[in-house]
Scaffold this active site. Sequence first.
Site, PDB file in Angstrom:
ATOM      1  N   HIS A 193       0.923  -1.193   0.259  1.00  0.00           N
ATOM      2  CA  HIS A 193      -0.016  -0.101  -0.050  1.00  0.00           C
ATOM      3  C   HIS A 193       0.834   1.320   0.108  1.00  0.00           C
ATOM      4  O   HIS A 193       2.088   1.174   0.241  1.00  0.00           O
ATOM      5  CB  HIS A 193      -0.946   0.012   1.365  1.00  0.00           C
ATOM      6  CG  HIS A 193      -0.346   0.375   2.554  1.00  0.00           C
ATOM      7  ND1 HIS A 193      -0.101   1.470   3.160  1.00  0.00           N
ATOM      8  CD2 HIS A 193       0.458  -0.661   3.554  1.00  0.00           C
ATOM      9  CE1 HIS A 193       0.630   1.359   4.072  1.00  0.00           C
ATOM     10  NE2 HIS A 193       1.112   0.188   4.300  1.00  0.00           N
ATOM     11  N   CYS A 194       0.343   2.263  -0.359  1.00  0.00           N
ATOM     12  CA  CYS A 194       1.040   3.735  -0.200  1.00  0.00           C
ATOM     13  C   CYS A 194       0.054   4.495   0.704  1.00  0.00           C
ATOM     14  O   CYS A 194      -0.446   3.789   1.520  1.00  0.00           O
ATOM     15  CB  CYS A 194       0.991   4.493  -1.632  1.00  0.00           C
ATOM     16  SG  CYS A 194      -0.716   4.687  -2.329  1.00  0.00           S
ATOM     17  N   ALA A 195       0.187   5.706   0.584  1.00  0.00           N
ATOM     18  CA  ALA A 195      -0.475   6.443   1.689  1.00  0.00           C
ATOM     19  C   ALA A 195      -2.041   6.444   1.486  1.00  0.00           C
ATOM     20  O   ALA A 195      -2.556   6.652   2.522  1.00  0.00           O
ATOM     21  CB  ALA A 195      -0.149   8.053   1.346  1.00  0.00           C
TER      22      ALA A 195
END
Length: 640
Positions: A193-195
């Site tokens: 995942h990213c932000a």
Amino acid sequence: MKNITISSPLDGQLIPLNEVNDPVFAGGAMGRGAAVKNPKGKVYSPFDGEITVFFDTHHAIGLKSNDGIELLIHVGMDTVTLKGKHFSPKAKQGDKVKKGQLLLEFDPEGIKAEKLDTTTPVVVTNHADFGDITFELNDQKVVSKAPAADSNAAPVDKDEDDAKFDNLPDEQRVANLIMKYVGGPDNVRSAEHCATRLRLIVNDKSKIQEKKIENIEGVKGQFFAAQQYQIICGTGFVDKVTEEFIKLKPSLAGGGNKQAAYEQMTLVQKISRTLGDVFVPIIPVLVATGLFMGLRGAILSLGSEWDPTFLTMTQVLTDTAFAFLPALVCWSTMNKFGGTPVIGIVLGLMLVFPGLPNAYVVGGFANDLKDLGLTWQEAAKIAEYAGKVPVPLDLGFVTIPLVGYQGSVLPALVLGIFAAKLQHWLKTFIPDIIDLIVTPFLTLLLSMMLGFMVVGPIMHGIEQAVFGAVQAFLNLPFIGGLVVGGLQQVIVVFGVHHVFNALETYLLSTTGADPFNAIITCATIAQGGAALAVAFKTQNPKKRALYISSAVPAFLGITEPAIFGINLRFMKPFIFGCCGGAVGGAVSSFLGLAGTGMGITVLPGMLLYMNGQLGQYILVNAIGFAIGFGLTYVLYKVEE
């Protein structure tokens, strides 16, 4: 609901959120707010409150004010890939902060050097609790208006057996439902995942039930990009969902999406991605050189007379990159394949050593002599006298003709790959104590010998045959431009368009002009026109704003948001855009239009046609846009 005003946490240029080059932020999926363009490199707290989320990669911060405002600060686009590089945190998750307190320092120039956008979205994630949201920065102000209430919102559909997840915590409920609707654990290869987004690599896309995933309470959107299935969950929540998602299949721990995405590509896609990784780093230099050529041509066309010495200086500015092109290509190839870049530079410079005659000059001079009706013997004597013949290398048992490869592409590319692999192999058995001396020596020696005796002659011949055939096809009046203009964006969809970087580089280095650029600009603006027509015909104001924000980047040369966000979803606009590209490309081919550089199209691309072709360039762009927009506006129905 009350209106709120927030001070910008970064210094720079405050812009509306819909101008961000990311459809998720621009469309408001993450919340309402603003963005800071060209930020100065420091992030301050805009209010008194608490840091609720501070990502390990330091590129995104979640804050909550004492009066309940939840704020996401996302520094740059795709900066999660830097894994903390260029970022220096000055606070940590859980800290109580005061307004004006320094939270983070980052290096904007370092991020730009990684080919990433530094534009920073600042969004209120619980925006539904507030009315108008105003961001202020000195005398700048951006207002995000509260949307009108939608009384016709459709209820969320649920499967009957989804009820078994209702009593679970939100992150577990969302993770279980996502796993169910992406096809189960066996269909998921990797997860990270990213932000804001859960990013998945799946085995079979057909098993994904996209509408069901969009209807999960807590999911704010989903889309495919870069071989990844990305599900928008929001800051703070996405890391919890990812943690629970991985628990459902523990073997997913560790991520590895990039390699997994590469493994899923076809052979053509892998070749294209490799060529993109090699040529993209050198495109800025070729773009700058092309701009200089266009500017010089524009000034000279106005009747300006320059001192010969000054004209020579401008030629140094415009010709150097192409004269030493193999050095640039070999450097970038070594860098891509894990070799020592400086060895690549030296190896590339060897290919253009001034003491060797230019391969193109040798071949061209011989053809010119033959065209004069001279016999082979007469032509050979004149060429030798003029110094337009290869330098013979006598090995005793065979004589090898040596030439330089100025302006050539494939010999440097293949030689760079060989040198990188050779260096890795040498390091497996050469002792560390002599590695610094012996490995570079053997790498350069063996690579140089192979380059001049085998790789250079073979790849130069292939380069002339393949690229020459493509160049001849492009120059066919109407037909070449019609086919390329109509199919170029289809090639973009399949992700293999980077393969043309080598072609454009070859065209510029051998002819000084790039007709391919003139054709693909029509294909690009036509897709933007089709997307804009869809936006104009859409009555829903929220969707219209999202569509417009996805269409705008196309006029700057970036079509992915328009294609994947609008045109391909409805298919007809994409086909109409391809029609516009075909007609515009055909006219471009007929006019003989060609840019002085590469890498930029549509509005920025005008700078490549200031050598007397600007009017024609504007004409073909207008044709492409008019057909893409007109066909879509007339023949496409919104309900489709």
